[in-house]
Enzyme design. Structure first.
Site, mmCIF file in Angstrom:
data_model
loop_
_atom_site.group_PDB
_atom_site.id
_atom_site.type_symbol
_atom_site.label_atom_id
_atom_site.label_comp_id
_atom_site.label_asym_id
_atom_site.label_seq_id
_atom_site.Cartn_x
_atom_site.Cartn_y
_atom_site.Cartn_z
ATOM 1 N N LEU A 41 10.252 -9.385 -3.419
ATOM 2 C CA LEU A 41 10.763 -8.077 -2.777
ATOM 3 C C LEU A 41 12.069 -8.188 -3.961
ATOM 4 O O LEU A 41 13.057 -8.855 -3.376
ATOM 5 C CB LEU A 41 11.302 -8.078 -1.572
ATOM 6 C CG LEU A 41 11.670 -6.870 -0.765
ATOM 7 C CD1 LEU A 41 11.922 -6.910 0.591
ATOM 8 C CD2 LEU A 41 13.134 -6.660 -1.448
ATOM 9 N N ALA A 42 11.975 -7.894 -5.100
ATOM 10 C CA ALA A 42 13.065 -7.885 -6.139
ATOM 11 C C ALA A 42 13.035 -6.912 -7.069
ATOM 12 O O ALA A 42 12.383 -7.282 -8.235
ATOM 13 C CB ALA A 42 13.097 -9.467 -6.555
ATOM 14 N N GLU A 43 13.386 -5.572 -7.081
ATOM 15 C CA GLU A 43 13.147 -4.668 -7.994
ATOM 16 C C GLU A 43 13.814 -5.235 -9.266
ATOM 17 O O GLU A 43 12.998 -4.743 -10.564
ATOM 18 C CB GLU A 43 13.827 -3.285 -7.505
ATOM 19 C CG GLU A 43 13.184 -2.481 -6.452
ATOM 20 C CD GLU A 43 13.264 -3.125 -5.084
ATOM 21 O OE1 GLU A 43 14.129 -4.049 -4.850
ATOM 22 O OE2 GLU A 43 12.610 -2.901 -4.151
ATOM 23 N N GLN A 67 8.616 0.641 -4.010
ATOM 24 C CA GLN A 67 8.025 1.240 -2.956
ATOM 25 C C GLN A 67 8.812 2.683 -2.575
ATOM 26 O O GLN A 67 8.066 3.328 -2.185
ATOM 27 C CB GLN A 67 8.255 0.119 -1.586
ATOM 28 C CG GLN A 67 7.317 -0.876 -1.642
ATOM 29 C CD GLN A 67 7.295 -1.631 -0.320
ATOM 30 O OE1 GLN A 67 8.241 -1.713 0.553
ATOM 31 N NE2 GLN A 67 6.321 -2.203 -0.038
ATOM 32 N N PHE A 68 9.810 3.084 -2.666
ATOM 33 C CA PHE A 68 10.386 4.283 -2.615
ATOM 34 C C PHE A 68 11.444 4.172 -3.759
ATOM 35 O O PHE A 68 12.099 3.115 -4.468
ATOM 36 C CB PHE A 68 11.294 4.124 -1.036
ATOM 37 C CG PHE A 68 10.383 4.225 0.116
ATOM 38 C CD1 PHE A 68 9.998 5.455 0.576
ATOM 39 C CD2 PHE A 68 10.033 3.001 0.547
ATOM 40 C CE1 PHE A 68 9.199 5.569 1.479
ATOM 41 C CE2 PHE A 68 9.095 3.150 1.681
ATOM 42 C CZ PHE A 68 8.735 4.465 2.189
ATOM 43 N N PHE A 88 14.754 2.494 -3.734
ATOM 44 C CA PHE A 88 14.965 1.063 -3.964
ATOM 45 C C PHE A 88 15.136 0.691 -5.275
ATOM 46 O O PHE A 88 15.298 -0.500 -5.617
ATOM 47 C CB PHE A 88 13.606 0.393 -3.446
ATOM 48 C CG PHE A 88 13.318 0.780 -1.878
ATOM 49 C CD1 PHE A 88 14.179 1.220 -1.104
ATOM 50 C CD2 PHE A 88 12.255 0.236 -1.066
ATOM 51 C CE1 PHE A 88 14.248 1.409 0.378
ATOM 52 C CE2 PHE A 88 12.122 0.337 0.121
ATOM 53 C CZ PHE A 88 12.922 1.046 0.875
ATOM 54 N N ILE A 89 15.345 1.509 -6.161
ATOM 55 C CA ILE A 89 15.195 1.380 -7.770
ATOM 56 C C ILE A 89 16.533 0.652 -7.933
ATOM 57 O O ILE A 89 16.854 -0.003 -9.228
ATOM 58 C CB ILE A 89 14.856 2.501 -8.556
ATOM 59 C CG1 ILE A 89 14.492 1.960 -9.798
ATOM 60 C CG2 ILE A 89 15.891 3.548 -8.512
ATOM 61 C CD1 ILE A 89 13.754 3.040 -10.789
ATOM 62 N N PRO A 125 18.535 -1.713 -7.402
ATOM 63 C CA PRO A 125 18.946 -3.218 -7.884
ATOM 64 C C PRO A 125 18.094 -3.287 -9.375
ATOM 65 O O PRO A 125 18.481 -4.138 -10.080
ATOM 66 C CB PRO A 125 18.095 -4.080 -6.990
ATOM 67 C CG PRO A 125 18.101 -3.239 -5.597
ATOM 68 C CD PRO A 125 17.893 -1.820 -6.187
ATOM 69 N N HIS A 174 15.320 5.884 2.037
ATOM 70 C CA HIS A 174 13.796 6.368 1.534
ATOM 71 C C HIS A 174 13.746 7.575 0.912
ATOM 72 O O HIS A 174 12.557 7.870 0.550
ATOM 73 C CB HIS A 174 12.956 5.710 2.829
ATOM 74 C CG HIS A 174 12.903 4.357 3.221
ATOM 75 N ND1 HIS A 174 14.192 3.824 3.965
ATOM 76 C CD2 HIS A 174 12.063 3.574 3.454
ATOM 77 C CE1 HIS A 174 13.785 2.419 4.074
ATOM 78 N NE2 HIS A 174 12.518 2.416 3.871
#
Lengths: 417, 332
Positions: B64-66, B88-89, B92-93, B95, B135
């Site tokens: 879990l590390a964009e 995933q969403f 979340f981009i 980072p 989200h």
């Protein structure tokens, strides 16, 4: 009573305009020197402008909310006299003394009142394009859309009206078609220049002078015989018939100087002219023009012939000098070569008379003591005169004398100077 | 001669899967990266069955590390792979934004063309699925502003597969936004074989005379309904356009339509200020100013974070709002 304009001046830091916040005075108010007149706001400050002089507010020329440029007049004061002491201060106030010299921009604005800004009608870009494509100045239209916006329909109805009005000229409605066949306009000729000048002159003459035209005829058989013999023996000495007529006229005028005259109505005097200067009504492409054959009394028939030829040519080629077109005292119109047999010519204002020479034709004429019928070359003349200056009897007598000379060329000979 | 193209009925998300499978099968250098995309098949099941079919070297589960996922993809892309990395969403981009803006989109220019980054970032985006905070974001405008990055948004299964394949084949980074609200909203015939939909081309969905209506992603079906309503109720005929690619915009299709209708409504669920609609309006200004009969209207989300699901429907453009805008620009 002095009227002083109170102008917006630069109140600091090179301001160029200010917004009017409010006026402290109204038209008719008495104001003292330094009394605040108006509050203005620039992008840097709000300031009260004091009155430069004592007096009465005459006009207020700006409104609250207006953005006024430096140098525009805000209001005018009507001053009571004897305010010379205030002059310096006032000069400072109106903004010329405290302006750096040569500040043309401000100076040129002086005395201008609220420069009109370009009128802006509301219209969508498409509507503006539509107007442009149809050669319609959209700023001239009155909008019927929301908030007075010019709509596409406004533009198109303007265009169709314009087309309709131009159609009316081009293609008349069916009911008018019959009439239009006779009176329809094929072309529009500008009524300007020479044509308009002629019109003006004719109208002036005909509306001022009570015209009377006297008709007569002259037997020119003998005169033409003289010409024929000249042509046979010395062609270079031959002159046109008109040259003979002019000489005849000059001789007749010497006896009837009233027709070689001008009426000065204003000074209530009729001026008889010394010289005989004959105006030659000449047809040119651009219309009638009248070159002047001067001092006929000092010229031979041959001189007259040559000079007339030259003047006529110059007229047709548009080469006449102004001096060659002015100063005539009597005018002739030699329309005979064109074929006319009678006319009622209009006098070349402000002259007194004008004579037209018509077509010469062979006519059966009763002549002599035995009432013989002979074929003679006859020419009609039309002699128009100013009935204010002369009467019919005199005109007839004058014409008779002219005809006498024309019919007896020998008389011309004996009258030679 | 007719060729029969074998098709199957797929939902949008299934078309994405189909596109990925097609490219995994065709190109050995295509690799997928993302959280739970492998054994799990992805949070939206977009990679379902691919791990089993192509193995853990091709379909890679990441931490879990964009930032790491995008950074790793950049490295793979520069070394001969064609990575397709899944957020995933879309929300979340952020980072990974730094990797994208400071590296992925600059490598070609930085190396004077010696290296390029043929990678795709897939991201389900948008509101309307009753998801929690972040989200539901629709931040495409953050990315259309970045030079060197193409931004693509399909609105239907056919375009999803065709555009995804075109994105994977593109030599430069492509952000591939998948409207999750229409992920499973109906199925459409999708060719079984490989095909592409050209990036940079909008699609005219229906021809009209009075107004050009533009949208993308999940707003397309809403726009279509609104246009249909406007036609039925008001007699307004709409040129309906699915923009499909947000960068580069299809100048020709848009300006041609606007020059015909003279009126424009742009719909997007992203926030209004700085939204792509502003860029489209600017394009219209540049190409078609003299044709405009009324001001360009926008129907967009509000300038607030996308609210929680109880207010979500108030946030999103709906048929009524779009229809009102259509009426407004026509009746101006």
């Amino acid at each position: 009573m002095l009227v002083k304009e109170v102008k917006l001046h630069d109140i600091g830091e090179g301001m160029t305009e200010a917004e009017i916040l409010r006026f402290f005075v109204q038209v008719g108010d008495e104001v003292k020197v330094d009394q605040p007149l108006v509050e203005v706001q620039t992008d840097k400050m709000t300031a009260e402008l004091p009155s430069p002089a004592a007096g009465t507010v005459k006009e207020i020329l700006a409104e609250t909310g207006d953005v006024v440029e430096v140098g525009e007049t805000l209001l005018t004061l009507e001053r009571v006299g004897g305010e010379e002491a205030r002059e310096d201060k006032e000069e400072a106030f109106v903004g010329s003394a405290d302006e750096p010299a040569g500040n043309e921009r401000t100076k040129s604005k002086t005395n201008t009142m609220r420069i009109p800004r370009t009128k802006r009608v509301l219209a969508a870009p498409y509507t503006r394009k539509l107007a442009r494509d149809n050669n319609v100045d959209i700023e001239q239209l009155t909008g019927t859309g929301p908030a007075g916006r010019v709509t596409d329909e406004d533009v198109m109805s303007f265009v169709s009206k314009k087309e309709a009005s131009s159609r009316q000229v081009d293609e008349p409605a069916d009911s008018d078609r019959k009439f239009a066949a006779a009176a329809g306009v094929a072309e529009e000729i500008p009524f300007r220049g020479r044509r308009k000048a002629i019109a003006k002159k004719m109208a002036q003459s005909v509306y001022t002078i009570p015209h009377v035209t006297h008709f007569d005829e002259a037997d020119v058989t003998d005169l033409l015989a003289v010409k024929a013999s000249l042509k046979g023996s010395k062609p270079e000495k031959n002159a046109s018939a008109a040259a003979f007529f002019i000489k005849a006229l000059q001789l007749a005028l010497a006896e009837f100087p009233i027709f070689n005259a001008k009426l000065d109505e204003e000074n209530e005097v009729i001026r008889l002219e010394k010289g005989v200067h004959i105006g030659l009504a000449t047809d040119t492409e651009e219309g009638l023009i009248v070159p002047v054959l001067r001092d006929v009394e000092r010229k031979s028939i041959l001189d007259i012939h040559h000079e007339m030829k030259e003047l006529t040519l110059k007229a047709k080629e548009n080469r006449l000098a102004a001096s060659e077109m002015t100063g005539s005292t009597f005018t002739i119109s030699n329309v005979g070569p064109l074929g006319s047999t009678g006319a009622t010519p209009i006098i070349n204002y402000p002259e007194v008379a004008l004579m037209a020479f018509h077509k010469t034709k062979k006519m059966p004429v009763v002549r002599g003591e035995n009432d013989e019928i002979a074929i003679r070359k006859m020419m009609n003349v039309s002699m128009t005169f100013d009935h204010r200056v002369a009467d019919g009897a005199k005109a007839v007598a004058f014409t008779n004398r002219f005809i006498e000379y024309v019919e007896n060329p020998n008389l011309l000979l004996v009258e030679l100077v | 001669m007719t060729t029969t193209v074998k098709t199957k009925k797929l939902s949008l998300v299934q078309a994405v899967t189909d596109g990925l499978r097609t490219m995994l099968a065709e190109h050995e250098d295509v690799v997928l990266l993302g959280q739970d995309i492998g054994k799990n098949g992805g949070v939206f099941r977009a990679t379902e069955g691919l791990f089993e079919q192509f193995g853990e070297d091709r379909v890679i589960d990441t931490p879990l590390a964009e930032s790491g996922m995008i950074g790793t993809s950049i490295g793979l892309a520069m070394n001969g792979f064609r990575p397709v990395v899944e957020m995933q969403f879309f929300g979340f981009i952020y980072p990974g934004f730094n990797q994208l803006v400071t590296h992925a989109t600059r490598i070609r220019a930085r190396t004077l063309g010696r290296y390029h980054v043929p990678m795709v970032i897939r991201a389900p985006y948008g509101a309307g699925v009753r998801a929690p905070e972040i989200h539901s974001d629709s931040m495409e405008a953050l990315f259309t502003h970045v030079p060197g990055l193409k931004v693509v948004v399909p609105s239907n299964p056919y375009d999803a597969k065709g555009l995804l394949i075109a994105a994977i084949e593109d030599p430069d980074p492509v952000l591939f936004l998948e409207p999750m609200k229409v992920y499973r909203a109906g199925r459409a015939e999708v060719p079984e074989t490989k095909y592409t939909v050209e990036i940079g081309k909008a699609e005219k969905l229906s021809e009209g005379e009075d107004v050009t209506v533009l949208a993308w992603g999940a707003m397309v079906p809403t726009m279509k309904k609104a246009a249909k309503n406007a036609e039925k109720a008001l007699g307004i005929s709409c040129d309906v356009i699915d923009v499909r690619t947000l960068y580069p915009l299809d100048k020709e299709t848009i300006s041609e339509s606007v020059q015909k209708t003279g009126r424009v409504v742009i719909v997007h669920e992203a926030h209004e200020t700085g939204g792509v609609s502003g860029e489209i309006a600017s394009l219209i200004n540049d190409t078609s100013f003299l044709y405009l009969r009324s001001p360009i209207a926008r129907v967009t989300g509000f300038d607030t974070p996308v609210p929680v699901f109880s207010l979500e429907n108030d946030y999103l453009p709906n048929e009524q709002k779009i229809e009102r805008a259509i009426e407004k620009v026509v009746r101006f």
